[in-house]
Design an enzyme around this catalytic site. Structure first.
Site: not given
Length: 301
Positions: A57, A59
């Site tokens: 991922d 963030d």
């Protein structure tokens, strides 16, 4: 702080939609599992190049913050107007962000302002060392994120990750002729109740594996994330794979509540090994172990 709390609410609501009060298994999981492909066929005698896929991922994983929330400090007085807040939907973040980008542009915020704001967010601790190690032909690295291509490109450029990250899957964004940042859905989906309509990470992960180069097989997949939308790809992994939920973040909390972190009986069919992480070091340690195992296999053969 409205943006932060609402963001967490959205992440929670995606996971618990259709879930009983006993927190057994969300209804969306059954459909998600049906979409999963069969176990990857990895032949130890194959002449294909065996690699390890590391999917991250963006963030709160690659960077230690939320890029979408961070740029809202550029709003006048640092506050998002109420009429834009009303555009928020639990089924997606993209329309809301498009409205924020338009609002910022109307108040004179330029591309350079957005870029400098994103560059303020540091890499998560240990990620620099992890990426240096992953610059190795044994590994293939991808990012799957509900952020946008412009923000992720800023970070990749700043931290010189062009030769490490092989592919980025995210919502496409660009500046229009007036200098306004625009954003579109990565895709539109209705098959996964664990994901928002604009991005199903599990589907993206499976498609990446399915479309791998003809001479490449993935012996292991490592999925590193933090949010509830990282549950779907985690469920599509197998016994030789690893899922890394970031401690005290949404994915970790869901897995803990369902008993996955404490070896309790659970209806959640998560086959991959679970490694809790706080810094990139936990991921790096597993990567080093897998590299040693691969070297030993070559020596034995």
């Amino acid at each position: 702080m409205w943006e932060s709390s609402m963001f967490q609410f959205w992440r929670l609501s995606v996971f618990f939609r259709g879930c009983s009060l006993k927190i057994s298994v969300p209804l969306g999981l059954a459909k998600c599992r049906k979409l999963c492909s069969g176990p990857r066929k990895v032949n130890s005698m194959s002449t294909n190049k065996q690699k390890i896929l590391v999917a991250l991922d963006f963030d709160h994983t690659v960077i230690d913050g939320n890029s979408d929330i961070h740029i809202t400090h550029l709003c006048p007085s640092g506050n998002v107007p109420d009429d834009i807040k009303e555009k928020f939907s639990e089924n997606g973040w993209t329309h809301y962000m498009a409205a924020i980008f338009e609002y910022l542009h109307s108040h004179g915020i330029q591309a350079e302002d957005l870029k400098q704001s994103i560059l303020e967010i540091p890499l998560t601790e240990g990620m620099d060392e992890l990426f240096k190690f992953l610059e190795n032909e044994l590994f293939e690295v991808i990012i799957i994120s509900d952020s946008n291509s412009v923000f992720i490109d800023y970070a990749i450029e700043k931290y010189n990750l062009q030769n490490v990250v092989d592919k980025v899957y995210t919502n496409p964004a660009k500046y229009d002729e007036t200098g306004k940042l625009t954003i579109k859905f990565y895709h539109t989906q209705d098959w996964c109740k664990l994901s928002t309509e604009n991005l199903c990470k599990g589907h993206i992960l499976e498609e990446h594996v399915k479309n791998a180069k003809d001479d490449v097989e993935f012996s292991h997949i490592l999925y590193v994330g933090d949010g509830s939308n990282d549950l779907c790809p985690s469920l599509r992994l197998f016994e030789k794979d690893y899922v890394f939920p970031r401690k005290q973040y949404s994915l970790w909390k869901k897995l803990k509540k369902l008993g996955c972190l404490d070896n309790e009986a659970t209806d959640l069919e998560l086959k991959a090994k679970i490694v809790e992480w706080s810094t990139g070091k936990e991921v790096l340690d597993v990567c080093k172990t897998l590299e040693r195992e691969r070297f030993q296999q070559k020596e034995e053969n």
